[in-house]
Design a protein around this motif. Structure first.
Motif, mmCIF file in Angstrom:
data_model
loop_
_atom_site.group_PDB
_atom_site.id
_atom_site.type_symbol
_atom_site.label_atom_id
_atom_site.label_comp_id
_atom_site.label_asym_id
_atom_site.label_seq_id
_atom_site.Cartn_x
_atom_site.Cartn_y
_atom_site.Cartn_z
ATOM 1 N N GLU A 169 8.338 37.402 91.241
ATOM 2 C CA GLU A 169 9.271 37.009 92.300
ATOM 3 C C GLU A 169 9.818 35.602 92.048
ATOM 4 O OE1 GLU A 169 6.018 38.269 93.372
ATOM 5 O OE2 GLU A 169 7.068 40.124 92.929
ATOM 6 N N GLN A 170 8.911 34.738 91.606
ATOM 7 C CA GLN A 170 9.324 33.351 91.399
ATOM 8 C C GLN A 170 10.456 33.254 90.389
ATOM 9 O OE1 GLN A 170 5.236 32.034 90.927
ATOM 10 N NE2 GLN A 170 5.894 30.083 91.772
ATOM 11 N N HIS A 171 10.364 34.083 89.348
ATOM 12 C CA HIS A 171 11.396 34.013 88.311
ATOM 13 C C HIS A 171 12.736 34.463 88.849
ATOM 14 C CE1 HIS A 171 8.581 32.914 85.382
ATOM 15 N NE2 HIS A 171 7.876 34.013 85.486
ATOM 16 N N VAL A 172 12.695 35.528 89.656
ATOM 17 C CA VAL A 172 13.947 36.043 90.222
ATOM 18 C C VAL A 172 14.606 34.952 91.059
ATOM 19 C CG1 VAL A 172 14.981 37.759 91.736
ATOM 20 C CG2 VAL A 172 13.119 38.408 90.213
ATOM 21 N N ALA A 173 13.799 34.286 91.875
ATOM 22 C CA ALA A 173 14.330 33.221 92.711
ATOM 23 C C ALA A 173 14.935 32.121 91.850
ATOM 24 C CB ALA A 173 13.227 32.655 93.596
ATOM 25 N N ASN A 174 14.274 31.842 90.745
ATOM 26 C CA ASN A 174 14.736 30.767 89.881
ATOM 27 C C ASN A 174 16.104 31.058 89.284
ATOM 28 O OD1 ASN A 174 12.453 29.430 90.368
ATOM 29 N ND2 ASN A 174 11.437 29.985 88.451
ATOM 30 N N ALA A 175 16.337 32.315 89.040
ATOM 31 C CA ALA A 175 17.557 32.648 88.309
ATOM 32 C C ALA A 175 18.789 32.673 89.214
ATOM 33 C CB ALA A 175 17.399 33.994 87.612
ATOM 34 N N GLU A 176 18.593 32.458 90.501
ATOM 35 C CA GLU A 176 19.736 32.481 91.417
ATOM 36 C C GLU A 176 20.677 31.309 91.093
ATOM 37 O OE1 GLU A 176 20.560 31.416 95.965
ATOM 38 O OE2 GLU A 176 18.686 32.492 95.572
ATOM 39 N N ILE A 177 21.915 31.635 90.772
ATOM 40 C CA ILE A 177 22.837 30.594 90.323
ATOM 41 C C ILE A 177 23.675 30.093 91.492
ATOM 42 C CG2 ILE A 177 24.800 30.127 88.819
ATOM 43 C CD1 ILE A 177 23.550 32.556 87.129
ATOM 44 N N LYS A 178 23.658 28.790 91.692
ATOM 45 C CA LYS A 178 24.404 28.227 92.824
ATOM 46 C C LYS A 178 25.848 27.960 92.439
ATOM 47 C CE LYS A 178 20.314 26.505 95.062
ATOM 48 N NZ LYS A 178 19.285 25.536 94.784
ATOM 49 N N ASN A 179 26.059 27.121 91.446
ATOM 50 C CA ASN A 179 27.431 26.907 90.975
ATOM 51 C C ASN A 179 27.390 26.629 89.477
ATOM 52 O OD1 ASN A 179 25.993 24.658 91.701
ATOM 53 N ND2 ASN A 179 27.802 23.382 91.911
ATOM 54 N N VAL A 180 28.484 26.928 88.827
ATOM 55 C CA VAL A 180 28.495 26.854 87.369
ATOM 56 C C VAL A 180 28.827 25.454 86.880
ATOM 57 C CG1 VAL A 180 29.663 27.673 85.306
ATOM 58 C CG2 VAL A 180 28.933 29.296 87.030
ATOM 59 N N LEU A 181 29.776 24.800 87.528
ATOM 60 C CA LEU A 181 30.145 23.454 87.079
ATOM 61 C C LEU A 181 29.667 22.417 88.092
ATOM 62 C CD1 LEU A 181 33.689 24.008 85.587
ATOM 63 C CD2 LEU A 181 31.547 23.609 84.382
ATOM 64 N N PRO A 182 29.530 21.171 87.648
ATOM 65 C CA PRO A 182 29.111 20.135 88.591
ATOM 66 C C PRO A 182 30.130 19.994 89.722
ATOM 67 C CG PRO A 182 29.155 19.307 86.331
ATOM 68 C CD PRO A 182 29.753 20.664 86.305
ATOM 69 N N THR A 183 29.641 19.746 90.931
ATOM 70 C CA THR A 183 30.545 19.541 92.066
ATOM 71 C C THR A 183 31.037 18.095 92.064
ATOM 72 O OG1 THR A 183 28.721 18.870 93.443
ATOM 73 C CG2 THR A 183 29.277 21.203 93.470
ATOM 74 N N MET A 184 31.990 17.800 92.926
ATOM 75 C CA MET A 184 32.477 16.422 93.033
ATOM 76 C C MET A 184 31.340 15.498 93.433
ATOM 77 S SD MET A 184 35.369 16.216 91.937
ATOM 78 C CE MET A 184 35.799 14.513 92.285
ATOM 79 N N GLU A 185 30.469 16.007 94.312
ATOM 80 C CA GLU A 185 29.329 15.220 94.759
ATOM 81 C C GLU A 185 28.418 14.897 93.559
ATOM 82 O OE1 GLU A 185 28.528 13.742 97.355
ATOM 83 O OE2 GLU A 185 26.356 13.424 97.209
ATOM 84 N N ASP A 186 28.168 15.901 92.714
ATOM 85 C CA ASP A 186 27.364 15.677 91.508
ATOM 86 C C ASP A 186 27.977 14.557 90.672
ATOM 87 O OD1 ASP A 186 25.537 17.656 92.036
ATOM 88 O OD2 ASP A 186 26.652 19.209 90.947
ATOM 89 N N LEU A 187 29.288 14.645 90.479
ATOM 90 C CA LEU A 187 29.980 13.665 89.640
ATOM 91 C C LEU A 187 29.859 12.264 90.238
ATOM 92 C CD1 LEU A 187 33.230 15.544 88.587
ATOM 93 C CD2 LEU A 187 31.324 14.841 87.128
ATOM 94 N N ARG A 188 30.018 12.211 91.572
ATOM 95 C CA ARG A 188 29.989 10.917 92.239
ATOM 96 C C ARG A 188 28.598 10.280 92.093
ATOM 97 N NH1 ARG A 188 29.244 8.774 96.764
ATOM 98 N NH2 ARG A 188 28.345 10.627 97.721
ATOM 99 N N VAL A 189 27.564 11.094 92.274
ATOM 100 C CA VAL A 189 26.190 10.593 92.166
ATOM 101 C C VAL A 189 25.895 10.164 90.732
ATOM 102 C CG1 VAL A 189 23.769 11.267 92.330
ATOM 103 C CG2 VAL A 189 25.375 11.993 94.080
ATOM 104 N N SER A 190 26.437 10.909 89.776
ATOM 105 C CA SER A 190 26.079 10.662 88.377
ATOM 106 C C SER A 190 26.859 9.526 87.735
ATOM 107 C CB SER A 190 26.316 11.918 87.539
ATOM 108 O OG SER A 190 25.664 13.004 88.112
#
Lengths: 499, 321
Positions: A228-249
């Motif tokens: 079960e844990q692996h299945v949960a892990n593979a859930e993909i949220k978004n493919v590219l970094p979001t604007m928020e990701d970019l701003r933080v990074s």
């Protein structure tokens, strides 16, 4: 102003159809061999060497350099996706990058690695263009005493890397140093701790260590977990970094780039030290709620920027001093020499088309890599949705093939098996492998330089405090140790870790 | 039945011997290099392999088997099938220094290898940093005699040709030096250029750019004769250090038991390849000279070098420990 016009001149050379083609071929090949275990950049460059005989020095070097930094990109991809660092400088990337992948954020991790690398690479191009001669002179002045003290500082600081117990982090650094001492001692030629095995006389290879302690150990740990844990892990949220990701990074990328540009000048451990240093700095300066060690995007952005900047800046010691930072660069020197060009202080003025052409091509190559890699992110992420029962045998097989192919040495595969068992036991005791890698890589260099410094000074230890760089590094180390030793400050360190 | 089968087998074994040399090579040939890619031995192997591929119409592949002072590659070469399809490119260090330096090498030149041809030769030089007061071999020797063991000399490593030459120079001149081994010639050259230590014995090609930039000066060439390319460098012998001379050469070997016709053919073809203009040019770019020989000439050279190095190693008490 003059440098700018020389850069434009370089751009003209790099933008010729021929050089563009070789640059692209190099980047593509590099990405491929970086991602696919079994054939590394060294093997690729070695195989392509006779092919470069017929090319001019500029296209030859442009292509080989493309393979080199392309493989760095590829190496980060495997570090993030399957926890296998292709090179020592992407070890740090596994810490947060792999955690991000497990939380379904492999896409943003890969994306930010590519973007950070591009920014860092672009900045490093200017560093190389503007500061090559003075930086080369600094690298030349760096004596064994200075190297030793820098390594001491790096190792002392590495305990900050560990998110868990301080004692365990120190122990792991020491284990790394001990593992690194296996093999032939440079100063005397004596073979140490090789257990009579000729395969150990040159020590344990980095690839062997990385496959064992990261790749295979991780597979073992994962297999224990429920499906079960692996299945949960593979859930993909978004493919590219979001604007928020970019701003933080963004600030992390800037800091990583700067650190990489400074430390990359040191042949040898430059890119590795840079990636570790960048990560430590991020942990220290993070003001916002941080979760380093469990998938913080800044923990990917900073070291990835640092190692790419470091990799590019390491062309300074290679071209102007003939000092390679790694085996791939040693081969590039060979390729140049066959063309009748000896890397050295005169190479910039004597072969401007080569030097400026290469610099400009590195920038173009970085752009190509970005364009090449961002669309691939989606593909890589899909790979993770493959059931783990299919993925793990493939990872194991690739690890074995990769280890064998990097040395043509069957015994290395057995060494991986033994080390993986050790690595698994260490994980069970909550001992993290990253500080160990730092000890493994820096320990032998530290010893070599300590003994060399003492030989040259005829046993007088005062060189370590009379040389300014060395004294500065040792003073910083001492301050850090005092900070750890004083209980009140130590509580603060622990608090910082808890964030 | 078994007698007939044995007869068949022996005939089958005999036939190829006759036709070997005419048909060789009819499949890819491997050259084992006991060093990592990128070094001068590896470069020599790759340039030679590319030329032989052209001449033979068969792929000649370089296989790097680095590690353990060259023992891993040399052992692999020694254990290969003696049919001419697995050759080994060893250096003077592998075939003449190590057997004298290490009490038990895992291979034996006499038992395991047949010489084919010498391949490359690289000049070694004695250099001093630009800020040192040394201008001649005599200066260096006098300084070393004034302060025995207090003059540091960088070399490309323990048990390498520069190290042996340093010990030899010490033995003959009576001057004592502090040997500081580095991991390869590049870092050692940079250390002398960066004033970390005053002297170095290194490959001429590796220091050429620092000589040109004025960071280091050449005191002497370590070969017995003056260099064709740089005739102004004095030799140690003419500077009064009797008999001391050597260079970094590499040579091609086949496993012992390779049919003599095949060895002769490879030797002749290697000789042809090493006389090609493009090969000579590439070798000289990398600081090497192409030096084809007959198998007998190579055997004589190995014997001579081994005997003198063994004597030096014994007198200077060099031990890997």
């Amino acid at each position: 102003m003059e440098t700018l016009s020389l850069l434009l001149y370089g751009l003209q050379i790099a933008l010729s159809w021929e050089n563009l083609l070789y640059c692209f071929a190099g980047c593509l090949l590099g990405t491929l061999v970086g991602v696919l275990p079994g054939i590394g950049p060294v093997t690729t460059v070695a195989i392509l060497l006779p092919f470069t005989f017929g090319l001019g020095p500029a296209p030859a070097l442009i292509m080989l350099a493309g393979i080199y930094y392309g493989a760095q990109y590829g190496g980060s991809t495997t570090a993030i996706l399957v926890n296998i660092p292709g090179e020592s400088s992407s070890v740090v990337t596994t810490i947060d990058g792999y955690q991000m992948a497990r939380q379904g954020r492999a896409g943003p991790a890969l994306g930010i690695a590519a973007i950070g690398s591009f920014v860092a690479g672009s900045f490093a191009v200017f560093v190389v263009a503007y500061f090559s001669p003075p930086l080369a002179e600094i690298a030349l002045r760096f004596g064994p005493a200075d190297y030793f003290s820098l390594m001491v500082m790096g190792l002392a600081a590495s305990v900050i890397l560990a998110s868990g117990s301080l004692i365990k982090a120190i122990a792991m650094v020491l284990v790394g140093i001990l593992l690194g001492s296996i093999g032939t001692d440079v100063n005397t030629g004596a073979i140490r701790f090789a257990a009579g095995l000729p395969q150990l006389t040159d020590g344990i290879g980095f690839i062997v260590l990385a496959m064992a302690f990261f790749g295979i150990t991780d597979v073992l740990v994962n297999l224990e977990k429920s499906k079960e844990q692996h299945v949960a892990n593979a859930e993909i949220k978004n493919v590219l970094p979001t604007m928020e990701d970019l701003r933080v990074s963004a600030p992390s990328i800037a800091r990583g780039t700067l650190i990489g540009s400074i430390l990359g000048i040191l042949p040898g451990g430059g890119a590795l030290l840079a990636s570790f240093a960048a990560y430590m700095v991020e942990k220290k300066v993070a003001r916002r709620p941080a979760n380093f060690g469990s998938g913080d995007i800044r923990g990917v952005a900073a070291p990835e920027s640092a190692n790419n900047a470091g990799a590019q800046v390491s062309f300074i010691p290679m071209l102007t001093l003939g000092l390679p930072s790694n085996p791939t660069m040693a081969l590039m020197i060979g390729a140049l020499m066959i063309q009748g060009i000896t890397p050295g202080p005169g190479v910039i003025t004597e072969r401007p088309e080569l030097f400026w052409g290469l610099i400009a091509s590195m920038w173009i190559g970085n752009l190509m890599l970005l364009v090449l890699n961002l669309p691939l992110v989606g593909l890589w992420v899909k790979l993770l949705s493959v059931p783990y029962s299919l993925l793990f045998p493939a990872i194991l097989a690739f690890c074995c093939v990769g280890v064998y192919a990097s040395s043509n040495e069957p015994a290395d595969v057995y060494i991986v098996a033994v080390l993986a068992a050790v690595g698994y036991a260490l994980i069970k005791f909550d001992c993290e492998p990253a500080p160990m890698v730092l000890g493994f890589v820096l320990g032998p260099m530290m010893e070599e330089n300590l003994r060399r410094a003492m030989m040259i000074s005829f046993g007088d230890p005062s060189v370590f405090v009379t040389r300014p760089i060395s004294a500065l590094c040792l003073a910083a180390t001492l301050l850090g140790l005092i900070a750890i030793a004083i209980p009140s400050l130590r509580r603060r360190r622990d608090a910082a870790m808890q964030e | 039945m078994s007698v007939i089968r044995a007869l068949y087998t022996s005939i089958a074994l005999l036939i190829p011997f006759g036709v070997h040399a005419q048909t060789f090579p009819n499949k890819p040939v491997q050259i084992i290099v006991p060093y990592a890619p990128g070094g001068s031995t590896d470069l020599a192997a790759r340039v030679l392999a590319a030329k032989l591929t052209e001449q033979w119409g068969q792929q000649v592949v370089v296989e790097n088997r680095p590690g353990g002072n060259g023992f891993i590659g040399m052992s692999a070469g020694a254990k290969s099938k003696p049919d001419g399809y697995a050759l080994t490119l060893g250096t003077v260090g592998d075939v003449a220094v190590n057997p004298a330096l290490f009490p038990n090498t895992p291979f034996s030149m006499e038992r395991d290898f047949t010489p084919i041809s010498m391949v490359s030769d690289a000049e070694l030089v004695l250099i001093a940093g630009k800020n040192t007061p040394y201008a001649s071999v005599q200066d260096v020797l006098n300084a070393a005699k004034a302060q025995p063991g207090r003059l540091s000399v960088a070399t490309s490593g323990m048990g390498t040709m520069p190290h042996i030459l340093l010990e030899w120079m010490s033995l003959v001149s009576g001057a004592q030096f502090q040997h500081v081994p580095y991991k390869g010639g590049g870092p050692a050259a940079a250390a002398v250029a960066g004033d970390n230590l005053p002297l170095g014995i290194l490959a001429a090609s590796g220091v050429a750019s620092f000589v040109k930039s004025g960071h280091v000066k050449v005191i002497a060439i370590m070969s017995p004769e003056r260099s064709k390319n740089n005739p102004s460098w004095p030799t140690l012998i003419e500077s009064g250090v009797k008999d001391v001379g050597g260079s970094g050469w590499s040579a091609l070997f086949a496993p012992r038991g390779t049919p003599p016709e095949v060895v002769a053919k490879i030797s002749a073809d290697v000789g042809k390849a090493l006389k090609a203009d493009d090969v000579i040019a590439r070798f000289s770019g990398a600081g090497m000279e192409a030096v084809p020989t007959t198998p007998t000439e190579l055997a004589t050279r190995i014997k001579k070098d081994r005997e003198s190095f063994a004597a030096i190693i014994k007198s200077a008490n060099v031990k890997p420990e």
